[in-house]
Write a protein that holds these residues in place. Sequence first.
Motif, PDB file in Angstrom:
ATOM      1  N   VAL A  11       0.890  -1.159   0.000  1.00 29.79           N
ATOM      2  CA  VAL A  11       0.000   0.000   0.000  1.00 29.79           C
ATOM      3  C   VAL A  11       0.928   1.210   0.000  1.00 29.79           C
ATOM      4  O   VAL A  11       1.680   1.416   0.957  1.00 29.79           O
ATOM      5  CB  VAL A  11      -0.914   0.033   1.247  1.00 29.79           C
ATOM      6  N   ASP A  12       0.914   1.975  -1.078  1.00 32.24           N
ATOM      7  CA  ASP A  12       1.771   3.150  -1.199  1.00 32.24           C
ATOM      8  C   ASP A  12       0.919   4.409  -1.142  1.00 32.24           C
ATOM      9  O   ASP A  12      -0.044   4.545  -1.906  1.00 32.24           O
ATOM     10  CB  ASP A  12       2.551   3.124  -2.511  1.00 32.24           C
ATOM     11  N   VAL A  13       1.262   5.332  -0.247  1.00 35.11           N
ATOM     12  CA  VAL A  13       0.584   6.609  -0.143  1.00 35.11           C
ATOM     13  C   VAL A  13       1.499   7.653  -0.754  1.00 35.11           C
ATOM     14  O   VAL A  13       2.594   7.901  -0.243  1.00 35.11           O
ATOM     15  CB  VAL A  13       0.254   6.958   1.327  1.00 35.11           C
ATOM     16  N   ARG A  14       1.058   8.239  -1.859  1.00 37.47           N
ATOM     17  CA  ARG A  14       1.842   9.250  -2.579  1.00 37.47           C
ATOM     18  C   ARG A  14       1.318  10.634  -2.214  1.00 37.47           C
ATOM     19  O   ARG A  14       0.137  10.916  -2.396  1.00 37.47           O
ATOM     20  CB  ARG A  14       1.735   9.029  -4.082  1.00 37.47           C
ATOM     21  N   LEU A  15       2.197  11.466  -1.708  1.00 38.37           N
ATOM     22  CA  LEU A  15       1.828  12.818  -1.307  1.00 38.37           C
ATOM     23  C   LEU A  15       2.235  13.824  -2.372  1.00 38.37           C
ATOM     24  O   LEU A  15       3.232  13.632  -3.067  1.00 38.37           O
ATOM     25  CB  LEU A  15       2.520  13.176   0.011  1.00 38.37           C
ATOM     26  N   THR A  16       1.467  14.909  -2.471  1.00 38.65           N
ATOM     27  CA  THR A  16       1.860  16.006  -3.349  1.00 38.65           C
ATOM     28  C   THR A  16       3.040  16.729  -2.703  1.00 38.65           C
ATOM     29  O   THR A  16       3.332  16.532  -1.515  1.00 38.65           O
ATOM     30  CB  THR A  16       0.702  16.996  -3.548  1.00 38.65           C
ATOM     31  N   LEU A  28       4.618   7.356   1.936  1.00 37.54           N
ATOM     32  CA  LEU A  28       4.567   6.237   2.873  1.00 37.54           C
ATOM     33  C   LEU A  28       4.332   4.952   2.101  1.00 37.54           C
ATOM     34  O   LEU A  28       3.689   4.953   1.064  1.00 37.54           O
ATOM     35  CB  LEU A  28       3.417   6.424   3.867  1.00 37.54           C
ATOM     36  N   SER A  29       4.816   3.846   2.645  1.00 38.92           N
ATOM     37  CA  SER A  29       4.624   2.544   2.028  1.00 38.92           C
ATOM     38  C   SER A  29       4.526   1.489   3.125  1.00 38.92           C
ATOM     39  O   SER A  29       5.314   1.512   4.083  1.00 38.92           O
ATOM     40  CB  SER A  29       5.787   2.228   1.086  1.00 38.92           C
ATOM     41  N   PHE A  30       3.541   0.586   2.971  1.00 37.20           N
ATOM     42  CA  PHE A  30       3.292  -0.453   3.958  1.00 37.20           C
ATOM     43  C   PHE A  30       3.025  -1.769   3.249  1.00 37.20           C
ATOM     44  O   PHE A  30       2.445  -1.787   2.168  1.00 37.20           O
ATOM     45  CB  PHE A  30       2.069  -0.116   4.823  1.00 37.20           C
ATOM     46  N   PRO A  31       3.362  -2.887   3.871  1.00 37.32           N
ATOM     47  CA  PRO A  31       2.982  -4.177   3.281  1.00 37.32           C
ATOM     48  C   PRO A  31       1.470  -4.381   3.407  1.00 37.32           C
ATOM     49  O   PRO A  31       0.868  -3.975   4.399  1.00 37.32           O
ATOM     50  CB  PRO A  31       3.753  -5.203   4.108  1.00 37.32           C
ATOM     51  N   ARG A  32       0.855  -5.015   2.403  1.00 36.12           N
ATOM     52  CA  ARG A  32      -0.592  -5.290   2.450  1.00 36.12           C
ATOM     53  C   ARG A  32      -0.932  -6.151   3.657  1.00 36.12           C
ATOM     54  O   ARG A  32      -2.015  -6.039   4.218  1.00 36.12           O
ATOM     55  CB  ARG A  32      -1.049  -6.014   1.182  1.00 36.12           C
ATOM     56  N   ALA A  33      -0.016  -7.007   4.060  1.00 38.07           N
ATOM     57  CA  ALA A  33      -0.264  -7.879   5.209  1.00 38.07           C
ATOM     58  C   ALA A  33      -0.450  -7.092   6.507  1.00 38.07           C
ATOM     59  O   ALA A  33      -1.029  -7.601   7.469  1.00 38.07           O
ATOM     60  CB  ALA A  33       0.883  -8.871   5.362  1.00 38.07           C
ATOM     61  N   ALA A  34       0.021  -5.847   6.570  1.00 38.03           N
ATOM     62  CA  ALA A  34      -0.109  -5.023   7.765  1.00 38.03           C
ATOM     63  C   ALA A  34      -1.498  -4.395   7.896  1.00 38.03           C
ATOM     64  O   ALA A  34      -1.854  -3.887   8.956  1.00 38.03           O
ATOM     65  CB  ALA A  34       0.951  -3.923   7.773  1.00 38.03           C
ATOM     66  N   VAL A  35      -2.292  -4.414   6.841  1.00 35.76           N
ATOM     67  CA  VAL A  35      -3.626  -3.817   6.863  1.00 35.76           C
ATOM     68  C   VAL A  35      -4.572  -4.750   7.614  1.00 35.76           C
ATOM     69  O   VAL A  35      -4.755  -5.899   7.239  1.00 35.76           O
ATOM     70  CB  VAL A  35      -4.149  -3.556   5.431  1.00 35.76           C
ATOM     71  N   SER A  36      -5.174  -4.237   8.696  1.00 33.45           N
ATOM     72  CA  SER A  36      -6.104  -5.055   9.470  1.00 33.45           C
ATOM     73  C   SER A  36      -7.545  -4.585   9.329  1.00 33.45           C
ATOM     74  O   SER A  36      -8.459  -5.255   9.801  1.00 33.45           O
ATOM     75  CB  SER A  36      -5.697  -5.087  10.941  1.00 33.45           C
ATOM     76  N   GLY A  37      -7.763  -3.450   8.673  1.00 36.31           N
ATOM     77  CA  GLY A  37      -9.125  -2.966   8.484  1.00 36.31           C
ATOM     78  C   GLY A  37      -9.156  -1.668   7.713  1.00 36.31           C
ATOM     79  O   GLY A  37      -8.144  -0.979   7.601  1.00 36.31           O
ATOM     80  N   ALA A  38     -10.339  -1.351   7.183  1.00 37.58           N
ATOM     81  CA  ALA A  38     -10.548  -0.089   6.475  1.00 37.58           C
ATOM     82  C   ALA A  38     -12.011   0.289   6.609  1.00 37.58           C
ATOM     83  O   ALA A  38     -12.888  -0.535   6.329  1.00 37.58           O
ATOM     84  CB  ALA A  38     -10.156  -0.208   5.014  1.00 37.58           C
ATOM     85  N   VAL A  39     -12.273   1.495   7.076  1.00 33.75           N
ATOM     86  CA  VAL A  39     -13.641   1.985   7.218  1.00 33.75           C
ATOM     87  C   VAL A  39     -13.750   3.355   6.579  1.00 33.75           C
ATOM     88  O   VAL A  39     -12.785   4.127   6.556  1.00 33.75           O
ATOM     89  CB  VAL A  39     -14.101   2.046   8.692  1.00 33.75           C
ATOM     90  N   VAL A  40     -14.925   3.654   6.073  1.00 32.15           N
ATOM     91  CA  VAL A  40     -15.193   4.945   5.449  1.00 32.15           C
ATOM     92  C   VAL A  40     -15.763   5.889   6.496  1.00 32.15           C
ATOM     93  O   VAL A  40     -16.632   5.499   7.282  1.00 32.15           O
ATOM     94  CB  VAL A  40     -16.184   4.782   4.274  1.00 32.15           C
ATOM     95  N   ALA A 109     -12.915  -0.802  -0.160  1.00 35.09           N
ATOM     96  CA  ALA A 109     -13.104  -2.168  -0.658  1.00 35.09           C
ATOM     97  C   ALA A 109     -11.832  -2.693  -1.313  1.00 35.09           C
ATOM     98  O   ALA A 109     -11.446  -3.842  -1.114  1.00 35.09           O
ATOM     99  CB  ALA A 109     -14.262  -2.206  -1.644  1.00 35.09           C
ATOM    100  N   ALA A 110     -11.145  -1.832  -2.082  1.00 35.44           N
ATOM    101  CA  ALA A 110      -9.913  -2.238  -2.759  1.00 35.44           C
ATOM    102  C   ALA A 110      -8.800  -2.540  -1.759  1.00 35.44           C
ATOM    103  O   ALA A 110      -8.036  -3.488  -1.944  1.00 35.44           O
ATOM    104  CB  ALA A 110      -9.471  -1.173  -3.745  1.00 35.44           C
ATOM    105  N   VAL A 111      -8.714  -1.759  -0.710  1.00 32.98           N
ATOM    106  CA  VAL A 111      -7.678  -1.970   0.305  1.00 32.98           C
ATOM    107  C   VAL A 111      -7.876  -3.309   1.014  1.00 32.98           C
ATOM    108  O   VAL A 111      -6.912  -4.005   1.331  1.00 32.98           O
ATOM    109  CB  VAL A 111      -7.671  -0.814   1.328  1.00 32.98           C
ATOM    110  N   LEU A 112      -9.126  -3.699   1.216  1.00 27.19           N
ATOM    111  CA  LEU A 112      -9.419  -4.930   1.947  1.00 27.19           C
ATOM    112  C   LEU A 112      -9.343  -6.186   1.080  1.00 27.19           C
ATOM    113  O   LEU A 112      -9.403  -7.287   1.599  1.00 27.19           O
ATOM    114  CB  LEU A 112     -10.810  -4.831   2.595  1.00 27.19           C
ATOM    115  N   ARG A 113      -9.211  -6.041  -0.239  1.00 26.16           N
ATOM    116  CA  ARG A 113      -9.121  -7.216  -1.112  1.00 26.16           C
ATOM    117  C   ARG A 113      -7.835  -7.944  -0.917  1.00 26.16           C
ATOM    118  O   ARG A 113      -6.806  -7.514  -0.667  1.00 26.16           O
ATOM    119  CB  ARG A 113      -9.225  -6.807  -2.579  1.00 26.16           C
TER     120      ARG A 113
END
Length: 113
Positions: A11-16, A28-40, A109-113
Amino acid sequence: MATIDLTPDRVDVRLTTAEKIWALRGDLSFPRAAVSGAVVVPDGARATRGIRAPGLGIPRTRNVGTWRGRAGKEFVSVRGGQPAVRITLTGQAYDSLLIGADDADALAAAVLR
């Protein structure tokens, strides 16, 4: 506005450039395995929690940077009135990310796939 790029492993977060200056940090950059949840959340600026350190905070308008509070350390890049996605991480420097997105439902939804 920050963008999130998803690969099968990262998961890469690109800043302006302005966000990098305001947040006093780079992308910022994180492994997908580190994602434990995502809420809107319906309004990212109102969902910001904790104390800014360091970053830019204009109440209900624009927040960019690191926020620290009871929930831990969170990286924030949101605009007032814009929906956002709160991504919960485990085992990383940040406990969560709060990133504004026009199509927050699709991003979560994409982050949680």
